[in-house]
Design an enzyme around this catalytic site. Structure first.
Site, PDB file in Angstrom:
ATOM      1  N   SER A 112       0.811  -1.213   0.000  1.00 51.58           N
ATOM      2  CA  SER A 112       0.000   0.000   0.000  1.00 51.58           C
ATOM      3  C   SER A 112       0.853   1.276   0.000  1.00 51.58           C
ATOM      4  O   SER A 112       0.321   2.371  -0.109  1.00 51.58           O
ATOM      5  CB  SER A 112      -0.937   0.007   1.210  1.00 51.58           C
ATOM      6  OG  SER A 112      -0.210   0.161   2.399  1.00 51.58           O
ATOM      7  N   LYS A 149      -0.109   4.324   6.444  1.00 49.61           N
ATOM      8  CA  LYS A 149      -0.613   5.258   5.427  1.00 49.61           C
ATOM      9  C   LYS A 149      -0.047   6.659   5.652  1.00 49.61           C
ATOM     10  O   LYS A 149       0.490   6.961   6.710  1.00 49.61           O
ATOM     11  CB  LYS A 149      -2.145   5.335   5.513  1.00 49.61           C
ATOM     12  CG  LYS A 149      -2.894   4.043   5.261  1.00 49.61           C
ATOM     13  CD  LYS A 149      -3.125   3.822   3.781  1.00 49.61           C
ATOM     14  CE  LYS A 149      -3.988   2.581   3.537  1.00 49.61           C
ATOM     15  NZ  LYS A 149      -3.463   1.347   4.170  1.00 49.61           N
TER      16      LYS A 149
END
Lengths: 189, 189
Positions: A112, A149
């Site tokens: 990610s 993130k």
DNA sequence: AATAATAGTAAACGAACGTTCACTTGGCAA
DNA sequence: TTGCCAAGTGAACGTTCGTTTACTATTATT
């Protein structure tokens, strides 16, 4: 046994016990039966730049133990060995870590964050207990799931943005627990 | 002055002189005028887990000095502090570096390896004097210019492939000097 | 074989080590 | 003020340190 093997044993002792051995302890490490033998062995090691003595006459590890030389940039290339000796040195741990108590290493599994240069298998060095700034990479628990993130704030709302166009930004619904801020990425080939 | 400041001075000494100070030296560091004061100060530091003494009664740095805890993976999340204490620890330098003599750090300027997760501004840890294997990332001098590329061998010919589709693979014309193999990437935010 | 140079053992040295004991000082509570 | 406890000074202790000296064994050279 050669002088390099002896110095390797001494540096092993240092790693294991976090200090340099005394001459008596080097006797046990090397098998010699007199301190004088150690005295001369150490002098040879100093001549060979394997260890050092400080101004107080105490045995200390070589300057390069735990230090790596910095040579400039890739584009500038790698100079000849003569110039390497004068190079600035750093300790990677000290360079990366501010506070050992609050620093941890995590392994990366997902993809990610690939567009931010964090690949699966990389190690990330994270620090707990710091407030994330806008744009920081964070390790967070969102609705009972852990992810890494980009931390973004927009209009007072928190957004967790992945570094991969395959995935969509996350808007925390119930819970958001920013556990740590990513301070460094370490990749070993 | 608090006990933490004193222990900070001691660990500063360690970093600077590559060994722990003696009690006499701690006297100078702290300003105390008797060894007994140091003796009690050190005992307090040991109780506070700021330093340690080994089996021979010698002062050594805390176990966490130079060691970072490994907590698992990002997806598994960051456990509570109770479990953190039992975590495995590593020394980043030792983890990354095999041979300090032949290891160097270079800063990355270009974007020719971004798709391999090496961004401009990253530090690469390179090792000299090793033969590159197929697929390794190398720092090389090709026709009087330095670059970092993937090292590929095909039909006995050497190809230097960038990690960025913007650029084309390089076929060395006159000279090819593989100066070092990239062993690790270090990025600090 | 004789000699010199090298490398080891063994013992003794003063200096510095960490520890302990006795004493002094400073601050707080009774 | 008095007494008490904590914190620091200063000196002495036995131990271990690294160094030195003297001697022995091994190795290589002539």
């Amino acid at each position: 046994m050669g002088i390099e093997e002896y110095s390797a044993k001494i540096l092993n002792f240092l790693r294991k016990f976090r200090r340099m051995p005394s001459y008596s302890e080097i006797m046990k490490l090397t098998g010699f039966k007199s301190k004088n033998a150690i005295y001369r062995l150490v002098n040879k090691m100093i001549e060979a730049d394997l260890v050092e003595k400080d101004s107080a006459g105490r045995l200390i590890p070589n300057k390069l133990s735990g230090m790596v030389r910095i040579l400039g940039t890739v584009e500038a290339g790698i100079p000849l060995s003569a110039e390497q000796e004068k190079a600035e040195t750093i300790n990677i741990d000290e360079y990366l870590i501010r506070n050992y108590e609050s620093s941890f290493i995590l392994k990366v599994k997902g993809d990610s964050m690939v567009e931010a240069g964090i690949l699966p298998g990389d190690m990330v060095l994270v620090e707990r207990g710091k407030l994330p700034h806008n744009g920081d990479i964070v390790v967070a628990e969102v609705d009972h799931e852990w992810t890494m993130k980009f931390f973004k704030k927009k209009d007072g709302k928190v957004l967790l943005v992945p570094g991969n166009k395959k995935y969509k930004p996350i808007v925390p619904r119930h819970e958001l627990n920013i556990a740590a801020v990513v301070r460094a990425v370490i990749r070993k080939y």
